[in-house]
Design a protein around this motif. Sequence first.
Motif, PDB file in Angstrom:
ATOM      1  N   ALA A 161      31.293  44.395  44.949  1.00 11.62           N
ATOM      2  CA  ALA A 161      32.735  44.615  45.103  1.00 11.62           C
ATOM      3  C   ALA A 161      33.437  43.345  45.572  1.00 11.62           C
ATOM      4  O   ALA A 161      34.522  43.004  45.083  1.00 11.62           O
ATOM      5  N   ALA A 162      32.822  42.647  46.525  1.00 12.91           N
ATOM      6  CA  ALA A 162      33.437  41.412  47.015  1.00 12.91           C
ATOM      7  C   ALA A 162      33.543  40.374  45.908  1.00 12.91           C
ATOM      8  O   ALA A 162      34.572  39.702  45.747  1.00 12.91           O
ATOM      9  N   VAL A 163      32.479  40.228  45.137  1.00  9.78           N
ATOM     10  CA  VAL A 163      32.488  39.260  44.030  1.00  9.78           C
ATOM     11  C   VAL A 163      33.475  39.689  42.955  1.00  9.78           C
ATOM     12  O   VAL A 163      34.231  38.865  42.409  1.00  9.78           O
ATOM     13  N   LEU A 164      33.493  40.987  42.641  1.00  7.01           N
ATOM     14  CA  LEU A 164      34.382  41.497  41.587  1.00  7.01           C
ATOM     15  C   LEU A 164      35.845  41.216  41.902  1.00  7.01           C
ATOM     16  O   LEU A 164      36.589  40.706  41.055  1.00  7.01           O
ATOM     17  N   TRP A 165      36.279  41.547  43.120  1.00  7.21           N
ATOM     18  CA  TRP A 165      37.691  41.398  43.457  1.00  7.21           C
ATOM     19  C   TRP A 165      38.078  39.936  43.644  1.00  7.21           C
ATOM     20  O   TRP A 165      39.220  39.546  43.363  1.00  7.21           O
ATOM     21  N   THR A 166      37.143  39.101  44.087  1.00  3.30           N
ATOM     22  CA  THR A 166      37.422  37.666  44.150  1.00  3.30           C
ATOM     23  C   THR A 166      37.612  37.096  42.746  1.00  3.30           C
ATOM     24  O   THR A 166      38.532  36.322  42.492  1.00  3.30           O
ATOM     25  N   ALA A 167      36.734  37.499  41.827  1.00  8.26           N
ATOM     26  CA  ALA A 167      36.848  37.034  40.443  1.00  8.26           C
ATOM     27  C   ALA A 167      38.124  37.549  39.793  1.00  8.26           C
ATOM     28  O   ALA A 167      38.781  36.823  39.024  1.00  8.26           O
ATOM     29  N   GLU A 168      38.488  38.803  40.090  1.00 10.05           N
ATOM     30  CA  GLU A 168      39.737  39.355  39.546  1.00 10.05           C
ATOM     31  C   GLU A 168      40.939  38.518  39.979  1.00 10.05           C
ATOM     32  O   GLU A 168      41.826  38.216  39.181  1.00 10.05           O
ATOM     33  N   GLY A 169      40.978  38.130  41.252  1.00 15.38           N
ATOM     34  CA  GLY A 169      42.078  37.298  41.730  1.00 15.38           C
ATOM     35  C   GLY A 169      42.118  35.957  41.032  1.00 15.38           C
ATOM     36  O   GLY A 169      43.194  35.425  40.727  1.00 15.38           O
ATOM     37  N   ASN A 170      40.938  35.388  40.749  1.00 19.10           N
ATOM     38  CA  ASN A 170      40.874  34.119  40.036  1.00 19.10           C
ATOM     39  C   ASN A 170      41.422  34.241  38.622  1.00 19.10           C
ATOM     40  O   ASN A 170      42.235  33.424  38.167  1.00 19.10           O
ATOM     41  N   VAL A 171      40.995  35.294  37.900  1.00 17.64           N
ATOM     42  CA  VAL A 171      41.471  35.491  36.527  1.00 17.64           C
ATOM     43  C   VAL A 171      42.980  35.728  36.514  1.00 17.64           C
ATOM     44  O   VAL A 171      43.698  35.194  35.660  1.00 17.64           O
ATOM     45  N   LEU A 172      43.472  36.505  37.451  1.00 16.20           N
ATOM     46  CA  LEU A 172      44.908  36.756  37.543  1.00 16.20           C
ATOM     47  C   LEU A 172      45.666  35.459  37.793  1.00 16.20           C
ATOM     48  O   LEU A 172      46.716  35.211  37.186  1.00 16.20           O
ATOM     49  N   ALA A 173      45.134  34.601  38.663  1.00 19.75           N
ATOM     50  CA  ALA A 173      45.824  33.356  39.012  1.00 19.75           C
ATOM     51  C   ALA A 173      45.853  32.367  37.852  1.00 19.75           C
ATOM     52  O   ALA A 173      46.890  31.768  37.565  1.00 19.75           O
ATOM     53  N   ILE A 174      44.721  32.182  37.177  1.00 20.24           N
ATOM     54  CA  ILE A 174      44.666  31.153  36.133  1.00 20.24           C
ATOM     55  C   ILE A 174      45.367  31.592  34.852  1.00 20.24           C
ATOM     56  O   ILE A 174      45.600  30.776  33.961  1.00 20.24           O
ATOM     57  N   ASN A 175      45.710  32.890  34.763  1.00 18.36           N
ATOM     58  CA  ASN A 175      46.467  33.366  33.606  1.00 18.36           C
ATOM     59  C   ASN A 175      47.929  33.640  33.941  1.00 18.36           C
ATOM     60  O   ASN A 175      48.626  34.306  33.172  1.00 18.36           O
ATOM     61  N   SER A 176      48.396  33.142  35.085  1.00 20.38           N
ATOM     62  CA  SER A 176      49.767  33.389  35.519  1.00 20.38           C
ATOM     63  C   SER A 176      50.439  32.087  35.918  1.00 20.38           C
ATOM     64  O   SER A 176      49.778  31.102  36.283  1.00 20.38           O
ATOM     65  N   THR A 177      51.743  32.075  35.816  1.00 22.86           N
ATOM     66  CA  THR A 177      52.547  30.985  36.330  1.00 22.86           C
ATOM     67  C   THR A 177      53.414  31.519  37.457  1.00 22.86           C
ATOM     68  O   THR A 177      53.386  32.721  37.759  1.00 22.86           O
TER      69      THR A 177
END
Length: 452
Positions: A110-126
């Motif tokens: 869960a910790a890895v999943l939600w950290t990765a989710e935040g990364n994907v959200l950030a690099i696909n957003s401005t």
Amino acid sequence: MTPEGKALSNIVILGFGFMFMFTAFQTCGNIEQTVIKSLNNFTASGYTSMSIIYGVFSASNLVAPSVVAVVGPQLSMFFSGLLYSAYIAMFIQPRVWSFYTASVLVGFGAAVLWTAEGNVLAINSTETTIGRNSGLFWALQQFSLLFGNLYIYLAWQGHDHISEKDRQTVFIALTVISLIGCFLFFLIRKPDPSEPTPSETSEAPLHTESTDSASVSGPPRRSLCTQALDAFVKACKLSVTKEMMLLCLPIMYTGLELTFYSGVYGTCIGAMTRFGHDAKGLIGMSGLLVGVGEILGGGVFGILNNNRLGRNPVVLLGLLIHYLAFYLIFLNIAPDAPQAPEEGTDLQAYMTPNVGVALFCSFLLGLGDSCFNTQLLSMIAFLYKEDSAPAFAVFYFIQSIMAAIAFSYSNVLQLPWQLLLLVVTGFMGTLSFFLAEWGVVAKRRDSDYDSI
């Protein structure tokens, strides 16, 4: 496809992946204590399992950024998703040792999943699309509360006992749904390079695509570890700031009430024999209505809220909604329902048990939760926009610790005492949030005055 279109497509795929995964996992969490009670010679507890999950989740936030930095966000989400699927599949042929082992693994995943989710959200957003993308992802993910619980309601309607066939059918279906979500992550494509934005900069330690460190050994790998350590140190520093200390109490409250609506209340409804033969099926309907409240509240107070009146009125509304729900639950649900045996409880509280009131309270729990969470996320993003990653790490650390504690005491505390803890913590958390919001308003006024 344009870069913006590709990024939006990635967010939609991310949202659907989480929707499938958490359709399975949240449904599993909602029914597992009831399922465990139906098993012969099975001494484990669903409450203890969820306590382990949230405890390990909290501790694993310390190392999750390093894992995502080395493995990459896409594979991190896939392998973490497999751990979720393994936990669900364990119920097909449950064993005590595999149940608790899977609980530990899911906590780490869960910790890895939600950290990765935040990364994907950030690099696909401005800076201009982060609000839209966050709202879109949140809405898609919250739909996970609807479909699995609707299935449970239809499948278990009229069942007094959960048979082996009923259990296996449900958990095979949930395992397949979870695996579909895992494989959807492979459809996420690398975003086109663009000028760095504040959100990308703040997530730089997790952005493995910005360098060739994945293919080079030695110093680059050491640099990733250094960046992860720096993020940890920064999170520790943020946790003792005045604003974060004020926000600790409302965050703690969200952890306690998360436990209550996601694991305890559905179990209570399923244990009420006075609800008739449909009591077990009502667990699914309860979870579905929690989801309706979450989605409605998120849309009104999250995506559509322009903060003209500030955050305090929304949080106060959330507290009042929860107080109404707690009072009705206190009157409607038997005090021993959280710990009742598989055959249920014949006791009643202070009114004749009413199914409509019980389900209305499910909706209120979801609606009130959305009031608190949308405003807390907004507050943290505003206060720590330059350090969003460590700030949200602190948020999830506090919330998951309290959820672990709440699942632990759910094994022994009767319903009225659990409700009392929620009432007291909610009141203190709301006052603390008010102080934090007033501090933000004062700083904004000072800033406006200095700019004249």
